[in-house]
Every structure is written in C-alpha cells, then in structure tokens.
Write an enzyme that holds these catalytic residues in place. Structure first.
Site, PDB file in Angstrom:
ATOM      1  N   HIS A  20      -0.197   9.108   3.860  1.00  0.00           N
ATOM      2  CA  HIS A  20       1.192   8.717   4.093  1.00  0.00           C
ATOM      3  C   HIS A  20       2.160   9.324   3.082  1.00  0.00           C
ATOM      4  CE1 HIS A  20      -1.532   5.443   5.474  1.00  0.00           C
ATOM      5  NE2 HIS A  20      -0.827   5.628   6.580  1.00  0.00           N
ATOM      6  N   ASP A  36      -0.371   8.379  -0.627  1.00  0.00           N
ATOM      7  CA  ASP A  36      -1.824   8.277  -0.656  1.00  0.00           C
ATOM      8  C   ASP A  36      -2.383   9.481   0.111  1.00  0.00           C
ATOM      9  OD1 ASP A  36      -1.453   7.643   2.033  1.00  0.00           O
ATOM     10  OD2 ASP A  36      -1.873   5.499   1.784  1.00  0.00           O
ATOM     11  N   SER A  41       0.975   3.438  11.094  1.00  0.00           N
ATOM     12  CA  SER A  41       1.239   3.130   9.687  1.00  0.00           C
ATOM     13  C   SER A  41       2.451   3.855   9.120  1.00  0.00           C
ATOM     14  CB  SER A  41       0.003   3.461   8.839  1.00  0.00           C
ATOM     15  OG  SER A  41      -0.401   4.802   9.038  1.00  0.00           O
TER      16      SER A  41
END
Length: 379
Positions: free
Chosen positions: A326, A323, A40
């Site tokens: 990340h 978040d 991610s």
C-alpha cells in the site's frame, strides 16, 4: 392573484439559485454524497472486526491520521479520503461497519481489505467483503435512506446526484490469479480471458448500482502490480519490477477503459463514467520528492503488512510505499490530486472528477435559470 404567485415563485427560485451558487463558491461539498467500493486501498475500518488477516487497526498504521489507527492501510489518508476533501466534505465518509450515528445521506464506505471482484478472491486469508457483498450492504443503506427521506423515489433522486467511486481488482490478481497453488484461475484463463471475465462481472455489478440510483461513476484502474515491494521481494529481482506481473493488470486496464466507453454510450442519457489511469507516469515515481519506490517504509512481517508498533522510516514523504502493498499518504495525495484535477494530462478519461461534478452543477444551475426565465416571461 396568479400573477402575484408567479412573481413570488420567480423570486424564490432566484434566491434558491443564488444560494446554490453561494454554496458551491464557499467550498461546501460539490456532490451531496459519495459511496465507496473497493479493497484495502480505500478501506477505512470495515475489516477491523471480521475474522480475516488483512487488518491495519494498529500502529504504525494511522500514525499520521488525525485520530491514529482506524483500519486504513497507510500512515495517513487514503486517496479517496483526500478526494472527498477536495470535493468539499468536512468529514470523512464513514465505513459501513461504523455507520451508527453517521449521516448516511452523505455516503458510506464499503471497501474491504483483501476484497476482489470475484467472491473467492482472498478467501484463503479469511473472510473478506467482496464486491458482491459490498453491493448487498449498499442495498441495506439505500433502504435506510428511503426510510429517512420518506420514499424510494426521493431516495433515488438523492442517489442520482451522488458520486460512486469504485477501486477494485488488484486482489483478483495478487490474491487469486498469481497464486496458482491456491486458486485455479490461472489454469483456466489466459490473461486476456481472465481480464474479460473480471470486466464482465464488474460490468454486471455497475449496472446493478445503476438500477438502484447510481449515475456518476469513477472507475479506478489497477497499478503496476509487478512494481509493488511484495512482488519485487518475492521474485528476488534486486529492486526491479516484475514485468510478468505487470502485463495481466495492464490488459485489465485496457478492458476497463473500453468498458467506460461502452457504458457511457449505453447510458448516455442519464449517466457518466470516468476512468482513472493509475499507471500513467508511474514510472516517474522518483520525481516530486519520491526517492524510494521499491521498498516499504515500515518494517514488515512475512505477509507484507507492518509489524505492530515497530518504528517506520523517518522520511516517509519520500517513500511511495508504506508497507509491501500500500502507498504512503504522500503518494495518495499525488494520486488524489491527479484524479480530481488531471489538467488534461491523460491521467483521466474522458474527464477528471472535478469536471464530472462541475458538469452536474452547471446543468442544475442552467435548469434553474431556464425555469426562472420561463416564469418571468409568463408573469
């Protein structure tokens, strides 16, 4: 007649050499293509339409990206987005899921949120595209490139000049080793054994990439996983890093750096591997305008991702994390700049990305000049 042909050929190579230098000076891409493998931290939309929970194609993700939410797990650009811009690319490298109509000769992004080196990593969250599956997707793209260029040999020549960026391994800890209730790895392996097992599997995948054309590799180390907001909140450490979750990735990073040395020795004739040390100076997060390093900028749900359409913090350039997992675009910008040009800070080993690609440019120009000199002498 032969002399005239040689003279013409010399002039042609001189023009070609000048054009190549002009191409570089004018800021166009320093490598013809970039292929991206990872999770991610690099995903740009590959998870959008697969049955999995790690998704970010909704607001407030992408609120600072030119076209809004795309599937990037941050408010704007990822680190590799910024690195490709520093390399001179005008367009972002497209995700594999959206290559239709894209110029795949310039590269493809295979990264998938939740992906790991091990196939079982994150599978409790749904389907994710593991590193092995990303290589399968890359083989499909290589076949398409060979068709476009006319042969596999021409595809290999093209791929030899590309940059291969590999940033993966965090989920093998966060969504595997650190979840003993779901995965058996922490019962089977000590931290040292697990790091060695991950590196061994990664090494095999890198050698597969070498077999299908890769020559310039950027291998990114893991960050301080015990310092991400999710770890801090779950362990209730009042904003302090969870050291027992920093230690295992630190072992992995040491093994990864050793792997870079080993592969550089093994493939010294035709390949180069560099190591990006993501943890270097990360304890100085409060410098450079970063004020908050232990909490997310966006309101989060129980899983740690942003709550859809909720308003994030206004001062997001002062936050390290977007978040619970990340980084913000602001932190990605700092990471990308250090990766591209570390100014001998120790952030990269044995060189930075700029030196890696300039080395290739220098070799090509020198080779062209040498050929020109020989032809001039013989004519």
């Amino acid at each position: 007649m032969e002399s005239m042909f040689k003279t013409w050929l010399v002039m042609f190579i001189l023009i070609l050499s000048t054009s190549y230098l002009h191409y570089c000076v004018n800021g166009k891409s320093q490598v013809p293509c970039v292929f991206i493998f990872g999770d991610s931290l690099s995903d740009s939309g590959n998870n959008n339409n697969i049955p999995t929970s790690p998704k970010s194609n909704y607001k407030p993700y992408g609120m600072d990206f030119p076209i809004g939410p795309t599937g990037r797990f941050t408010n704007g650009r990822t680190a590799i987005d910024i690195i490709t811009q520093l390399l001179g690319f005008e367009m972002f490298i497209p995700p594999f899921a959206n290559t239709s109509g894209s110029d795949i000769l310039k590269g493809v992004n295979y990264a998938s949120g939740g992906a790991g080196i091990r196939n079982e990593t994150s599978m409790a969250m749904g389907f994710v595209i593991s590193l092995g599956l990303q290589l399968t997707n890359h083989r499909a793209i290589v076949s398409q490139i060979a068709s476009r260029l006319g042969s596999i040999d021409k595809a290999q020549q093209h791929l030899n000049k590309c940059l291969y960026y590999v940033n993966i391994g965090s989920n093998d800890y966060i969504n595997n080793y650190f979840l003993p209730q779901l995965y058996s790895t922490s019962h089977i392996y000590t931290p040292q054994q697990y790091a060695e097992a991950l590196i061994q599997e990664l090494s095999l995948n890198l050698q597969v990439l070498h077999d299908i054309g890769a020559r310039k590799y950027v291998l990114v180390a893991l960050g301080l996983l015990g310092c991400i907001p999710n770890a801090i909140l779950n362990h209730g450490t009042n904003g302090v890093c969870v050291e027992e979750e920093n230690a295992p990735p630190f072992i992995f990073n040491g093994e990864l750096k050793s792997l870079v040395d080993q592969l550089n020795n093994k493939f010294s004739a035709d390949s180069k591997f560099i190591f990006i040390n993501s943890t270097f100076e990360s304890d100085g997060q409060n410098s450079g305008g970063f004020v908050v390093s232990n909490a997310p900028c966006c309101p989060v749900r129980l899983t740690g991702g942003c709550i859809p359409d909720e308003k994030p913090c206004n001062n997001r350039n002062e936050y390290v994390f977007w978040d619970e997992f990340h980084p913000t675009e602001a932190w990605n910008l700092l990471t990308a700049r250090r990766s591209y040009n570390s100014l001998n800070s120790g952030f990269t080993f044995p060189m930075d990305i700029k030196q890696l690609v300039e080395q290739e440019i220098k070799m090509e120009v020198e080779s062209t000049n040498e050929t020109t000199s020989k032809l001039s002498a013989s004519s």
